[in-house]
Design an enzyme around this catalytic site. Structure first.
Site, short mmCIF file in Angstrom:
data_model
loop_
_atom_site.label_atom_id
_atom_site.label_comp_id
_atom_site.label_asym_id
_atom_site.label_seq_id
_atom_site.Cartn_x
_atom_site.Cartn_y
_atom_site.Cartn_z
N CYS B 94 0.83 -1.21 0.00
CA CYS B 94 0.00 0.00 0.00
C CYS B 94 0.87 1.27 0.00
O CYS B 94 1.56 1.52 -0.98
CB CYS B 94 -0.96 -0.05 1.18
SG CYS B 94 -2.45 0.88 0.93
N HIS B 190 -3.37 -6.20 1.77
CA HIS B 190 -3.40 -6.32 3.23
C HIS B 190 -4.03 -7.67 3.59
O HIS B 190 -4.38 -8.44 2.71
CB HIS B 190 -4.27 -5.22 3.83
CG HIS B 190 -3.79 -3.83 3.56
ND1 HIS B 190 -2.65 -3.31 4.12
CD2 HIS B 190 -4.30 -2.84 2.80
CE1 HIS B 190 -2.49 -2.06 3.71
NE2 HIS B 190 -3.47 -1.74 2.90
#
Ligand SMILES: [Zn+2]
Lengths: 463, 241
Positions: B94, B190
């Protein structure tokens, strides 16, 4: 005139829906709001003793109920809301329920629980006398947006507060204490916090949101940490630090999963308190509620009785007795901080080896992202469990988390189906033993339903 | 054997449970008798490119990302990029992924510079991609959870980590997810990513150990729980999107 009509119409609709067994909907609120967009402001203005608002990420339901119990001790008739979606509409319906056709309110005081996202709008429409802010944690980011955005919106609404409003703030939470800087002249700020060297953590836990100064971005230095990022802090660069609390919880005596004792230092006499619910978390909740009540001028005796009589009937932790002196202890878990707190309570309880059932769902109300399990410090369970069952839609994710936290795979049993895993886990109990059950939100609803079908009597629960 | 892991900005870039990746790498070494040492490297800390075999760089909030970008501007970013070109294994997720690229372009204000270890750039987008994802890669299927609005585009030096089967991928347009360049891996995954994708965790460990010790075979581990988590995540991705 418009308002009187809106109230009467909303009220009539509410009664009609209640008679047809469809009470509790937000529809009357919606209709009344359509007829008069300012109806909520109008209704709250009719409460003889005004209203107060409680917000924060963790514990606002418990705090609101504690505060409510204290107000009732003082003989006040309190109107409360249910938290949830469509807050403004829901509040309007709740108040319509307490109004007569002519628009008089039966209740004396409104006490409203408001979530982080709805806070700015709720404050603007309710115009409360007092606002209690408990804490600000990263909850479910995909639901509320990031913590910085929320803090900015809170600051903007604090800047607009009217003269005479009181802000009761948690001094130990940097993001909350920070709000005091934006209180306009004529707004009173009152701080509460904890001071007890026996309750400090040795280091900041991993689920920490705010280790940087909210003013300048430099690291914060902590001389004490109680829960997550809450404690005694000071910026290493600028003048930002924990404000001196007006109400301080000291000499805290936690007793596992039973009651808690502490002394509340106040601007007047210190107040020895006994709290009917366990956990350090609830000491924060109770201290906030007590600070708010005393600030409003309620008698210390009302605070003492209110807190002592409060039972976790609807709260985060409840006990269900089974045959042969076996028991279930249910504790809702919804984010890393709350879960860490539950683990802390379990590992300080009297049980040498725990029997545990962790139920993780990933529906919208639970938070769809289970990444947060990796922010919980399950490592404290290693060596302390006899058997762990994992259930729910993400039972396997939970099992992996436990394995990597150091719980032996041989002690972990995975079964997604909640009814099956509950049955297995309870059958595994020996006489006198307790099964600790920690479900996420929707898993809690399912668990309670299943237990009820199994013939167990459970107190009414809402969150 | 010993592996040195650097946990970049563990105090700032640690949202969405990304530390689960570091826990996974560490445990999977320990269970094989390989010593794993994790060193947190945050703002102001020196980075020694000769010391570390593997770098982990997680996601953070906007404000933290600016602090980190600032810290990487000078010598430190240059050293991290040097480590990358010398074959160190880096995993960025991310925000960490974005900062491994050339830049992040916000809606307003100047670009946020990255270190350029990956030939990618990211542009702020209006749509947020949130949900369970499935990605097909050369190392097997990956299951994870995405939550980003930045749109990442790959240049000619970077290859996609995989094909996005379920999910928004890098940018919602080209069905790619993540990027690879030498031993640098970046993605929006994630979940945490590595616990329920143990094959990918082992691939990274092997790459990192081989650089120091030559050909290395990792002893097999019991992956029953991890595989169960992999399958349930896959099922939830199918049911929810
Ligand atoms: Zn500062």
């Amino acid at each position: 005139m418009k308002q009187t009509f809106a109230i009467a119409t909303g009220k009539a609709l509410l009664i009609l829906l209640q008679r047809t067994g469809r009470g509790g909907t937000a529809l009357p609120g919606l209709i009344a709001q359509r007829l008069d967009p300012h109806i909520l402001t109008g209704l709250t203005a009719r409460l003889p003793s005004g209203s107060a608002v409680v917000t924060g990420t963790n514990g606002k339901t418990t705090t609101t109920r504690l505060f409510s119990t204290i107000l009732q001790q003082a003989g006040l008739k309190v109107v409360n809301n249910r938290s949830g979606s469509n807050l403004i509409r829901g509040l309007t319906s709740t108040l319509l329920d307490q109004a007569t056709f002519s628009g008089k309110l039966v209740a004396d005081v409104g006490l409203f629980e408001v979530d982080e996202a709805a806070f700015p709008q709720a404050i603007a429409e309710i115009g409360p006398r007092l606002i209690l802010v408990n804490n600000l944690f990263r909850d479910q980011l995909d639901r509320y947006g990031e913590i910085d955005t929320i803090r900015k919106r809170w600051v903007a609404s604090v800047q607009k507060l009217g003269v005479g409003t009181t802000l009761v703030l948690n001094a130990d939470d940097p993001s909350v204490a920070y709000l005091a800087r934006f209180a306009p002249t004529g707004v009173r700020t009152v701080f509460f916090g904890l001071d007890d060297p026996a309750q400090t953590l040795s280091e900041l836990p991993h689920a920490v949101d705010a280790t940087k100064c909210v003013v300048c971005g430099s690291p914060l230095r902590y001389s004490a940490v109680y829960i997550s990022h809450m404690g005694h802090y000071q910026c290493t660069n600028c003048d930002f630090k924990r404000p001196e609390p007006d109400y301080l919880a000291q000499n805290i005596l936690l007793q596992g999963t039973s009651t808690t004792q502490f002394t509340l230092t106040t601007p007047a006499e210190p107040l020895p308190l006994s709290l009917g619910v366990p956990g350090l978390y609830n000491v924060y909740n109770a201290t906030g509620a007590a600070a708010a009540a005393l600030t409003l001028g309620l008698a210390p005796e009302n605070v003492r009785l209110g807190l002592a009589e409060f039972k976790a009937a609807f709260g985060r932790i409840e006990r269900v007795a089974l045959a042969e002196d076996k028991a279930l202890l249910l504790a809702l878990v919804k984010n890393p901080v709350g879960f860490n707190e539950v683990l802390r309570m379990l590992t300080t309880s009297a049980e040498p080896k725990l029997k545990l059932l962790i139920i993780i769902n990933d529906l919208i109300a639970d938070g769809r992202d289970v990444s947060w399990l990796w922010d919980v410090d399950f490592e404290v369970l290693a060596g302390k469990v006899e058997q762990v069952f994992t259930g729910g839609l993400r039972a396997a994710d939970m099992a992996v988390r436990l394995k990597y936290a150091g719980v032996a795979s041989s002690l972990i049993r995975v079964e997604e189906d909640i009814a099956t895993v509950l049955k297995e886990a309870t059958e595994h109990l020996l006489p006198g033993e307790t099964l600790y059950v920690t479900p996420t939100y929707t898993a809690m609803l399912q668990t309670r339903q299943i237990l009820q079908k199994m013939g167990m009597v459970l107190p009414f629960w809402e969150e | 054997m010993k592996i040195e892991i650097a946990f970049l900005y563990n105090d700032l870039m640690n949202i969405y449970g990304d530390r689960g990746n570091v826990i996974t790498l560490t445990r999977r070494c320990e269970w094989r008798g390989i010593e794993a040492k994790v060193t947190p490297l945050t703002v102001g800390d020196k980075l020694d490119p000769d010391k570390y075999d593997l770098y982990f760089f997680g996601g953070g909030q906007d404000r933290e990302q600016y602090t980190v970008a600032d810290d990487l501007k000078g010598e430190k970013g240059r050293l991290l990029k040097q480590a990358a070109t010398e074959g160190a294994v880096i995993l960025g997720i991310c925000g960490g992924y974005q900062l491994l690229g050339h830049y992040y372009r916000p809606f307003e204000g100047p670009d946020l510079p990255g270190i350029g270890a990956l030939d990618i750039h990211t542009i702020a987008g209006h749509q947020r991609y949130i949900g369970n994802v499935v990605v097909e890669t050369a190392f097997g299927t990956l299951v994870a959870f995405e939550n980003h609005s930045g749109k990442t585009y790959l240049g000619s030096q970077a290859h996609p980590l995989g094909k996005s089967v379920i999910g928004g991928g890098n940018n919602g347009e080209d069905s790619t997810e993540g990027a690879i360049q030498q031993n640098v891996f970046g993605c929006y995954l994630h979940g945490s990513l590595l616990p329920k994708n143990p094959h990918f965790a082992d691939h990274l460990l092997k790459l990192a150990l081989q650089r120091r010790y030559g050909a290395v075979e990792l002893s097999p581990l019991d992956n029953k729980l991890e595989e169960a988590a992999h399958h349930s995540a896959m099922q939830r991705a199918r049911e929810t999107r």
